[in-house]
Structures are given as C-alpha cells and as structure tokens.
Design a protein around this motif. Structure first.
Motif, PDB file in Angstrom:
ATOM      1  N   LEU A   1      -5.129  -2.748   1.077  1.00  0.00           N
ATOM      2  CA  LEU A   1      -4.094  -3.137   0.056  1.00  0.00           C
ATOM      3  C   LEU A   1      -4.244  -2.820  -0.973  1.00  0.00           C
ATOM      4  O   LEU A   1      -5.557  -2.711  -1.509  1.00  0.00           O
ATOM      5  CB  LEU A   1      -3.670  -4.717   0.396  1.00  0.00           C
ATOM      6  CG  LEU A   1      -3.088  -5.142   1.982  1.00  0.00           C
ATOM      7  CD1 LEU A   1      -2.862  -6.733   1.634  1.00  0.00           C
ATOM      8  CD2 LEU A   1      -1.803  -4.487   1.881  1.00  0.00           C
ATOM      9  N   TRP A   2      -3.326  -2.350  -1.854  1.00  0.00           N
ATOM     10  CA  TRP A   2      -3.470  -1.865  -3.136  1.00  0.00           C
ATOM     11  C   TRP A   2      -3.616  -3.133  -4.127  1.00  0.00           C
ATOM     12  O   TRP A   2      -2.974  -4.350  -3.810  1.00  0.00           O
ATOM     13  CB  TRP A   2      -2.242  -0.967  -3.764  1.00  0.00           C
ATOM     14  CG  TRP A   2      -2.506   0.511  -3.042  1.00  0.00           C
ATOM     15  CD1 TRP A   2      -2.811   0.668  -1.888  1.00  0.00           C
ATOM     16  CD2 TRP A   2      -1.974   1.719  -3.708  1.00  0.00           C
ATOM     17  NE1 TRP A   2      -2.897   2.011  -1.805  1.00  0.00           N
ATOM     18  CE2 TRP A   2      -2.413   2.577  -2.882  1.00  0.00           C
ATOM     19  CE3 TRP A   2      -1.365   1.938  -5.076  1.00  0.00           C
ATOM     20  CZ2 TRP A   2      -1.944   3.887  -3.034  1.00  0.00           C
ATOM     21  CZ3 TRP A   2      -1.213   3.037  -5.070  1.00  0.00           C
ATOM     22  CH2 TRP A   2      -1.319   4.386  -4.242  1.00  0.00           C
ATOM     23  N   HIS A   3      -3.973  -2.916  -5.377  1.00  0.00           N
ATOM     24  CA  HIS A   3      -3.890  -3.934  -6.351  1.00  0.00           C
ATOM     25  C   HIS A   3      -4.695  -5.186  -6.040  1.00  0.00           C
ATOM     26  O   HIS A   3      -4.373  -6.208  -6.284  1.00  0.00           O
ATOM     27  CB  HIS A   3      -2.672  -4.299  -6.726  1.00  0.00           C
ATOM     28  CG  HIS A   3      -1.875  -3.135  -7.063  1.00  0.00           C
ATOM     29  ND1 HIS A   3      -2.063  -2.195  -8.028  1.00  0.00           N
ATOM     30  CD2 HIS A   3      -0.598  -2.881  -6.799  1.00  0.00           C
ATOM     31  CE1 HIS A   3      -1.156  -1.360  -8.081  1.00  0.00           C
ATOM     32  NE2 HIS A   3      -0.299  -1.656  -7.276  1.00  0.00           N
ATOM     33  N   ASP A   4      -5.919  -5.078  -5.186  1.00  0.00           N
ATOM     34  CA  ASP A   4      -6.807  -5.972  -4.827  1.00  0.00           C
ATOM     35  C   ASP A   4      -6.013  -7.050  -3.991  1.00  0.00           C
ATOM     36  O   ASP A   4      -6.221  -8.261  -4.064  1.00  0.00           O
ATOM     37  CB  ASP A   4      -7.307  -6.998  -5.986  1.00  0.00           C
ATOM     38  CG  ASP A   4      -8.364  -7.416  -5.678  1.00  0.00           C
ATOM     39  OD1 ASP A   4      -9.251  -7.128  -4.544  1.00  0.00           O
ATOM     40  OD2 ASP A   4      -9.404  -8.147  -6.366  1.00  0.00           O
TER      41      ASP A   4
ATOM     42  N   VAL B   1      -2.297  -1.009   7.351  1.00  0.00           N
ATOM     43  CA  VAL B   1      -3.392  -1.531   6.453  1.00  0.00           C
ATOM     44  C   VAL B   1      -4.259  -2.308   7.349  1.00  0.00           C
ATOM     45  O   VAL B   1      -4.013  -2.807   8.462  1.00  0.00           O
ATOM     46  CB  VAL B   1      -2.950  -2.245   5.559  1.00  0.00           C
ATOM     47  CG1 VAL B   1      -1.914  -1.367   4.586  1.00  0.00           C
ATOM     48  CG2 VAL B   1      -2.087  -3.460   5.634  1.00  0.00           C
ATOM     49  N   LEU B   2      -5.513  -2.504   6.945  1.00  0.00           N
ATOM     50  CA  LEU B   2      -6.694  -3.387   7.746  1.00  0.00           C
ATOM     51  C   LEU B   2      -6.302  -4.758   7.459  1.00  0.00           C
ATOM     52  O   LEU B   2      -6.571  -5.013   6.155  1.00  0.00           O
ATOM     53  CB  LEU B   2      -7.692  -2.861   7.120  1.00  0.00           C
ATOM     54  CG  LEU B   2      -8.264  -1.412   7.482  1.00  0.00           C
ATOM     55  CD1 LEU B   2      -9.625  -0.860   6.994  1.00  0.00           C
ATOM     56  CD2 LEU B   2      -8.096  -0.970   9.031  1.00  0.00           C
TER      57      LEU B   2
ATOM     58  N   ILE C   1       4.249  -7.598   3.959  1.00  0.00           N
ATOM     59  CA  ILE C   1       3.428  -6.163   3.645  1.00  0.00           C
ATOM     60  C   ILE C   1       4.655  -4.963   3.619  1.00  0.00           C
ATOM     61  O   ILE C   1       5.376  -5.022   4.320  1.00  0.00           O
ATOM     62  CB  ILE C   1       2.726  -5.808   4.635  1.00  0.00           C
ATOM     63  CG1 ILE C   1       1.351  -6.824   4.727  1.00  0.00           C
ATOM     64  CG2 ILE C   1       1.911  -4.578   4.450  1.00  0.00           C
ATOM     65  CD1 ILE C   1       0.683  -6.770   6.085  1.00  0.00           C
ATOM     66  N   HIS C   2       4.604  -4.540   2.335  1.00  0.00           N
ATOM     67  CA  HIS C   2       5.397  -3.408   2.253  1.00  0.00           C
ATOM     68  C   HIS C   2       4.465  -2.122   2.174  1.00  0.00           C
ATOM     69  O   HIS C   2       3.489  -2.241   1.337  1.00  0.00           O
ATOM     70  CB  HIS C   2       6.172  -3.334   0.844  1.00  0.00           C
ATOM     71  CG  HIS C   2       7.297  -3.937   0.931  1.00  0.00           C
ATOM     72  ND1 HIS C   2       7.604  -5.327  -0.071  1.00  0.00           N
ATOM     73  CD2 HIS C   2       8.500  -4.257   1.712  1.00  0.00           C
ATOM     74  CE1 HIS C   2       8.499  -5.752   0.153  1.00  0.00           C
ATOM     75  NE2 HIS C   2       9.159  -5.264   1.198  1.00  0.00           N
TER      76      HIS C   2
ATOM     77  N   ALA D   1       0.784  -1.081  -0.065  1.00  0.00           N
ATOM     78  CA  ALA D   1       0.006   0.295  -0.146  1.00  0.00           C
ATOM     79  C   ALA D   1       1.082   1.129   0.008  1.00  0.00           C
ATOM     80  O   ALA D   1       1.709   1.261   0.684  1.00  0.00           O
ATOM     81  CB  ALA D   1      -0.588  -0.026   1.302  1.00  0.00           C
ATOM     82  N   ASP D   2       0.594   1.976  -0.850  1.00  0.00           N
ATOM     83  CA  ASP D   2       1.529   3.174  -1.357  1.00  0.00           C
ATOM     84  C   ASP D   2       0.834   4.649  -0.792  1.00  0.00           C
ATOM     85  O   ASP D   2      -0.248   4.588  -0.809  1.00  0.00           O
ATOM     86  CB  ASP D   2       2.038   3.083  -2.734  1.00  0.00           C
ATOM     87  CG  ASP D   2       3.335   3.869  -2.996  1.00  0.00           C
ATOM     88  OD1 ASP D   2       3.752   4.353  -2.127  1.00  0.00           O
ATOM     89  OD2 ASP D   2       3.574   3.704  -4.194  1.00  0.00           O
TER      90      ASP D   2
END
Length: 873
Positions: A538-541, A566-567, A560-561, A517-518
């Motif tokens: 999180l990004w990109h599903d 994040v949830l 996780i980066h 997540a960015d």
C-alpha cells in the motif's frame, strides 16, 4: 509559400527504414537465440461477405471508388501531434464532404475535456461479472464521445491482459483471465458502437508493462537502450491467452484495433506481419482498420504491407512535421513500392468501420480541444494558427452519474466480513486515511491524474478523463452519518498517529480505514513508480496505518482503492479487522458507491478479477525493471506460458489470501444439482478454399505534377502532415541515391502479391472471430443456486473446465452469470461450453483441437470454491 526541402519532407524514409528494420532484426538474432516473428504476406484485403459488414462494405466501396490517391493517403495518415483538436485526427476529404476523423482517449471517459463523466475503470467493471452493466458502461461512454464529436474512442483494453500484478496499466483493462476480459471487450465494443462511435481494441498485443515500451521514454529515465522491449511469446500461449479476448473483440464487430509500442518476438508491433496480417486479419477475419499507437510506427512501406492501415498521430516524432506516410506513401504508390490495392484496402477498412456505426458522412463538429479548456484559441494548436472558438463546453454527462454509482457499488468486492457489515446506524463512525479525502488542489489538479493525493478513483496516464466532480468517501459517509444521527469524525491523513490513536481508541467506534495503491502510464513518474508499480504494498505507509488502527480499535473496516492486488499478508487475518473491501477505481461517485455497500443499500456480489497472493514472488511473472540485453532491445520471455494469476497459483499449488473469483455477500448461497446436457454440434471441419483476388477502386494518375501542394487553394500549416509532393521529379523528390531499386529488393517475398490467397483452416470463410464452428455450443451446464439467507442478494456462479491434459491449467473460467435471488428461493444457473472452450491450440496443424484428456466441468463461487463437478461425456 516555401515548402520544406526534400530531405525535410523525409521522402526516402519508407525505403531506408525498411532496410534498417531488417538489419536490426538480424543483429538481434545474432546476439541471442530468441523467438522470431515469422513473416506473413500479403496483407489480407476485406471480405465483402463478412458477417455484419456487408452493408458497411458496400457503402465504403461506393465512397472509396470516388476518392483520389491523395485523398486515400490523407485518410490513412494522421495530421500530426497537436495539429488539430483531438489527440489524433486523420486527414479530411472535403471534396466528398467528410471532415477529419477524431481519434480520442480514453477507455473510461473523454480525456482532457469538460462537462463529461469519469467512469469506473475496466477492472472495476469486470469485478461486477455483469454483462449488462459492462454494456451499459460502454454505451454511455459512446454517447459522451459522440456528443463531443469523437469518432473513434480509444478503448476498450485487452493489452495489458495483466500478466504481472504490478503492470502499470492493468486497471485500464479487465482481468488476467482471458474469458472475463473477452466478455468485457465484447460488451464494451457493442455498447460503444451502438452509440455511433467506432471502438478501438488495444493494445495489440503482448503490451504487458510500461518499462521500455518506448526508447525515448526509457532514455528519459536514464536507461540506455536503442530498441523497445520485445515480448517473446510462443504460438500456443499467444492463442490460448493473449489473442483470446481480441478474438472476442473481432467477433463483436470492433471497427479498429490499435497496435502496440513494444516488439513481439523481436519485430515491432506496428510492422509485425505475423500479428497484423496473419493472426488478426487472416485467422480472426478482422475487417476494420489497424491504427498505430502514438509514435509506434517505425517504417513506411514495411508497415504498410505488414498490415497497418492508419498512422497516429501522423508524424515520425511529435511536432517534427515529418511522416513515414503522407507524402511518402503517395510516392510509394506512384513508384510501385506499395501496391495500389493496399492503399485502397486501408481506405476501405477505415470507411467500412465508419459506415458500420454511422449512417451519414455528415458528422457533428468536434466541439472541444484536447490542448486547452479555454473557450478561444488556435484550432491548429502546434502551429498556433486559426484563432477561433475551439471549446463549446458541451455537457454530455446526462444521467450517467447514477450508472457510475451503480457500477462502482456492484464492482466493490467484499473480501472479508466477520459480521460488522452492513452498518446499521452505528453510534460512532471514525474515518481514517488520506484516501478518504480529496486533493486539496482539486480532483483534476494533476495532469492526466499524475499524482496520488486524496482518494484514488482513477489511475494515471492517457487512459483518464477529467472529473466533473468527485464525491469523496469522507463527504458521503459524513452525510450518511448525519442522516442517521451517528457521531462522525474523520482524520484525512495517514500520518496523524497521535490524533488517530486518540480518536479510534474511544468507546463504540466503528473505524473505517481508507488506503490505496496507484499506477499508470509510463510517461508519468509518481514517487519513483515509472508507470509500473515498484511493489505490491500500500502507498503512503498504508500497511502501518491499518495495523495501527487495528491495534487500537476492535472494529476496524478496511477499504482499498487500488489498480490491482496488494499484499495483505501482515494484517488481513487480524481479528480486530472485521471487514475488508476492494473498491477498485470507482470514478466520480466513489464516496456514494462505497457508502451504498457499507450500509447495505447494495448487497455486494462482486468477485475479484484477480488473485490476492501472499507474496510478490508467488505470482511468478514480474515486471522487467532493468534492461537485460546491453543497449539492445530488452528481452522479456513469457516462459510461464498460459500460467498467469490463478492458473499459476494452482499449478504451483500455493496458498493465496483471496482467490480469483472470490467475493462475499450479506446473504449466503448453496450450490447443488449440477447437470450436463450435450448438444448435437457437428464434427469440426477446417476451413478450405481461397479468397477473391485483391480488388482495386478506381485509377490514379502517375503524373507527379498532379500531386504538388496546391498552394493556390489553401495555405500551408506549420508541422501539418500532407499527402502532397514538393517536386515533380520523383527521383529528386525521393532524395534517395538508390531510388531505382524495386520493392522486391528490400520488401519480403509476396509482400505485394494481389492474387487469391488460401484461407487458413482456423479462420472463418465469412465469420469474424475465426472458424464459426469454434463457437458451437458443445455442452450446457446447469446448477441450482439457493439463497439460504434472509435478504435478497445477487450471486455470480462461475463455470470452470479442466481439459485434462498434463500441460493444461488445473481449471479455467469459461462462463458466468450474475443472478438475483430472493431469500429462500432457488434459481437455475445455465452455463455454456463452446468448442473453443474445450480446445487447445495445436502448433503443428495450426488449428484448435479438442484433446483426448478427460474433461470436467466445475461450478462454484470462485476458482477455489468449486462445490459441483461433472465429467463431460
């Protein structure tokens, strides 16, 4: 040579902008009954006896005493956006042998250059809870900056502190806890400045989100606002939370502080006298210089008397050739609007910071150009003049890759582990996800890292640097698997569902899923995230990817980066997910560092620098995404006070997934035997007395003919900011029909006073950081930590305190240490509690006061695992 007209030179701006600022503030007050930033004048002058600054002050005094008025103005004013090589440069003093000073990003490396390193983010460094590592990171960044010819490195960051988890630039800083951030600031500053470069603590202060930080940026996104966001912060919250790490920065001897874009209590940060004059220079005794963020200056004389010392990049807006200072500041001193001692003090502060880290004015040349990586080009980039060699491609990386790998590994938090880690020659490794691979167009393909393609090792914006290389998790894990004789396959996509299921459903698979997540700075929009994150997912599903893999593989490890929490609510407790790690933003050695942790070469000991909540709403404070004040300044009221992150969760008594300070190891530890030792610190005595009167350094001519542009000496460079006048008639030069008005008619009372001023009771006489007695050690807390496992490990005991007041947080971090302990051995933790640690800010007496409530010390492995406690006698 034809100079610009008087109107083009913008000579009356310092008067008109000050009036406009006052009018705007009055309009805001009528619209809404909000906090107001009270005035504080005059701007404090340097203290020649300030601890750690005596030698630098004496050398600066000798140097500034030789300077002319125009040279002082030149030193304080940036030369303009893209006027020279760095992201910002001050004017030079060639007569005295001082070249233009280079101000350059970023808080994790040297931005926009080549043959430099890409360090882990401040947030990742904070997760190490290791003072020594944070110092070494700062020192290495300082070495690289010095090697490139940078004189002021724009970092470290305590603003944003991290009020909202979705804040776009939280990763540039350290933690929403002020003590952890204060340690990060102090150690980084010491490292940077020990390497011979001035550190710049930023962004001062209350700069907690990207939305509405600049009017032009907001309008570009379709928002109709006329003024930037106002962060409305009460006095108690300001002191106990947001100002705390800046106090540590000042105490560490920081040379410069950057004021921020947004308003605080409806006064712009870079002309806010309460912030710069009162809090920073009076109360904290800051001896260095305050520089503006780029285009954060909105007035001329008003910002000068409010405490601004250097304006960056110098022009009112990029590439206008117009400046609030430069010519305007010269004229303001000549006509008495700005007192001469204020410009003297600006120059003194800049040169004292310079001499604090540099033994000589003979500086190495700036050997790069931020504007291009081409070897040859115009040194005056905006004007396209002075074609020459501008990039020398100097390699400054040294052996910093090893340090980066160590920090990133020691900053990786093991959130969950049911026994699958560490890996030991697994039979079959399957690596899944976009975040495990590289950007197919290269790690530096997106300017200022303004995309999220491939593995996430750095956020986006001005706080970035170019990668010299980027070791992806896929590359490092594959190399390790080959070395071990393991079978290895990777699918570097979040959407190859059929192929992923077929791979991870096979027997004997250890599936490692990489997700991210960015976030970043507001001038870049990535997938609708205008700096600040739209959400905490999180990004990109990525959540779907994790849940899918876990449904197919009984041994799923998640890495996780991310730029913050994040949830994890939907999947963290899935029995098939055997381990979860947060690897932050690890920098160039990303793959190697995570491999070191997964395989146990590094036994994890990092602790989460923030809380992992169950819902977004659980954090309380959130980003203001829509204007709430018509087209006026959006109003963001910090009504939660000091209750952010774990303090808020504790107050609300709500559950969390992983608390602040949580982090597992491959061994186990036992806490016992807490003891309290009370010191003999004396009674607190408020500071009394007065400063000396304002000093001046040399006379200056009042003959305007002495200030004309010397066209016979050097050519005029297009858009370059100069200190010169374009006519000898001051009234005509001003182009102001009300030129005859005096400063007293539009500047606040006492703005130009030069008499001795009373010291604040909370300030130090000569001690930067506030009253010296605030840092007296009141108690020493000891506890025994035993390694009850079978392998050597490191543990981070954390010391918290409860102040006992009804309006105080349940517990607050006050000290910590990272300790190496052999198996079966016991080590003693020693934590200290200072008077500041046990005090509250009393808004009535305007000082720190130890309240009457019963105070308790706690020692444990996280904010919610406090096994040991002791009432303080």
């Amino acid at each position: 040579m034809q100079l610009k007209s008087a109107t083009q030179w913008l000579l009356p701006v310092f008067v008109l902008a000050a009036r406009a600022s006052v009018a705007n503030n009055h309009q805001q007050l009528y619209k809404r009954a909000l906090e107001v930033s009270e005035p504080s004048y005059p701007s404090p002058w340097m203290n020649p006896d300030a601890d750690g600054w005596g030698e630098a002050y004496a050398r600066a005094r000798d140097f500034v005493s030789q300077m002319t008025l125009m040279e002082k103005v030149n030193l304080t004013t940036g030369v303009g956006w893209a006027a020279e090589q760095c992201v910002g440069q001050s004017g030079s003093i060639p007569r005295l042998g001082l070249r233009s000073l280079c101000m350059h990003d970023s808080p994790l490396g040297i931005r926009g250059t080549d043959f430099n390193s890409a360090f882990p983010s401040g947030q990742t460094a904070a997760a190490t809870f290791d003072r020594g590592l944070i110092y070494r990171r700062g020192y290495a960044m300082g070495q690289e900056a010095k090697g490139k010819g940078v004189n002021v490195l724009l970092g470290p960051v305590a603003g944003p502190l991290g009020r909202m988890p979705a804040g776009g630039r939280n990763w540039e800083g350290f933690s929403p806890d002020p003590v952890l951030t204060g340690v990060g600031m102090a150690e980084s500053i010491k490292g940077i400045q020990d390497a011979g470069v001035i550190a710049c603590a930023k962004h001062f202060i209350g700069n907690e989100q990207e939305h509405f930080r600049q009017v032009g940026e907001a309008k570009g996104y379709g928002f109709d606002i006329a003024e930037t966001l106002s962060s409305n912060i009460d006095d108690k919250t300001m002191h106990e939370l947001y100002l705390w790490p800046f106090a540590d920065a000042v105490r560490a001897g920081v040379g410069s502080v950057m004021c921020s874009y947004q308003q605080v209590n409806n006064s712009y940060g870079c002309q806010n006298s309460k912030l710069m004059n009162d809090l920073l220079k009076n109360e904290l005794g800051f001896q260095g210089f305050v520089m503006s963020d780029w285009q954060a200056q909105h007035t001329g004389a008003a910002s000068a008397v409010a405490g601004l010392d250097m304006t960056m990049p110098g022009d009112t807006e990029f590439n206008t050739g117009l400046s609030y200072w430069g010519t305007n500041l010269t004229l303001a001193v000549l006509n008495g609007t700005v007192p001469a001692y204020r410009v003297d003090d600006m120059a003194m502060r800049i040169m004292a910071a310079f001499f604090k880290v540099s033994k000589s004015i003979e500086l190495d040349p700036i050997n790069f150009s931020f504007w291009t990586l081409d070897t040859y080009g115009p040194i005056h980039w905006a004007a396209k003049e002075g074609y020459q060699q501008i990039n020398y491609h100097v390699d400054v990386v040294a052996d910093h890759g090893n340090l980066i790998r160590e920090i990133a590994a020691k900053g990786t938090v093991l959130l969950k582990n049911t026994g699958s880690l560490p890996l030991n020659k697994p039979k079959f490794v399957a690596v899944i996800g976009d975040d495990a691979g590289g950007n197919p167009n290269g790690p530096n393909a997106c300017g200022d890292r303004g995309c999220d393609t491939g593995t996430l090792a750095m956020g986006w914006g001005s706080g970035t640097s170019n990668f010299p290389y980027l070791i992806t998790p896929d590359a490092a894990l594959q190399a390790k698997a080959v070395q071990d004789g393991s079978r290895y396959e990777s699918i570097l996509s979040n959407y190859a569902t059929t192929q992923t299921k077929a791979l991870v459903s096979q027997a004997n698979v250890t599936a490692i899923v990489f997700v991210n997540a960015d976030s970043g700075e507001g001038y870049i929009n990535v997938d609708g995230n205008m700096g600040d994150r739209k959400n905490l997912t999180l990004w990109h599903d990525g959540d779907t990817l994790v849940k899918n893999v876990a449904s197919w593989c009984p041994n799923t490890i998640v890495v996780i980066h991310s730029t913050g929490p994040v949830l994890l609510t939907e999947w963290y407790d899935n029995a098939n997910i055997t381990a979860i790690l947060w690897a932050g933003l690890p920098g160039q050695e990303s793959g190697n560092s995570i491999t070191d942790v997964l395989y146990g070469k590094v036994n994890p000991a990092a602790k989460s620098p923030f809380t992992w909540g169950t819902t977004r709403q659980g954090y309380g404070a959130d980003v203001l995404y829509e204007p709430n004040n018509g087209n006026g300044a959006p109003q963001q009221d910090f009504t939660e006070g000091v209750f952010i992150d774990y303090r808020y969760f504790d107050k609300a008594n709500t559950s969390v997934i992983y608390e602040f300070g949580h982090g597992l190891s491959y061994t186990t530890f036992e806490y016992s035997n807490i003891k309290v030792e009370k010191s003999n610190a004396g009674e607190y005595k408020p500071t009394t007395g007065k400063t000396a009167s304002a000093p001046t350094f040399g006379n200056f001519s009042t003959d305007t003919s002495d200030y004309l542009f010397p066209s016979d000496e050097f050519p005029y460079i297009y858009q370059y900011i100069y200190p010169y006048l374009n006519t000898t008639d001051a009234e005509k030069a001003s182009a102001d029909p009300q030129y005859g008005q005096t400063a007293e008619e539009f500047l606040p009372p006492h703005a130009t006073d030069d008499a001795a001023q009373p010291l604040l009771r909370s300030s130090g006489k000569n001690e930067p950081g506030g009253n010296r007695q605030l840092y007296d050690v009141m108690y020493t807390i000891t506890a025994d930590i035993k390694n009850t496992g079978s392998i050597v490990g490191e543990e981070v005991p954390q010391l918290y305190v409860s102040l006992g007041g009804k309006d105080d947080p349940k517990v607050m971090l006050r000290d910590f240490d990272r300790m190496r302990i052999d198996p079966g051995q016991t080590a003693q933790f020693r934590g200290k509690l200072t008077r500041r640690d046990l005090s509250n800010w009393d808004t009535g007496v305007q000082d720190w006061v130890v309240g009457a409530g019963e105070k308790t010390a706690f020692v444990g492995s996280s904010s919610r695992k406090l096994d040991l406690s002791a009432v303080l006698p």
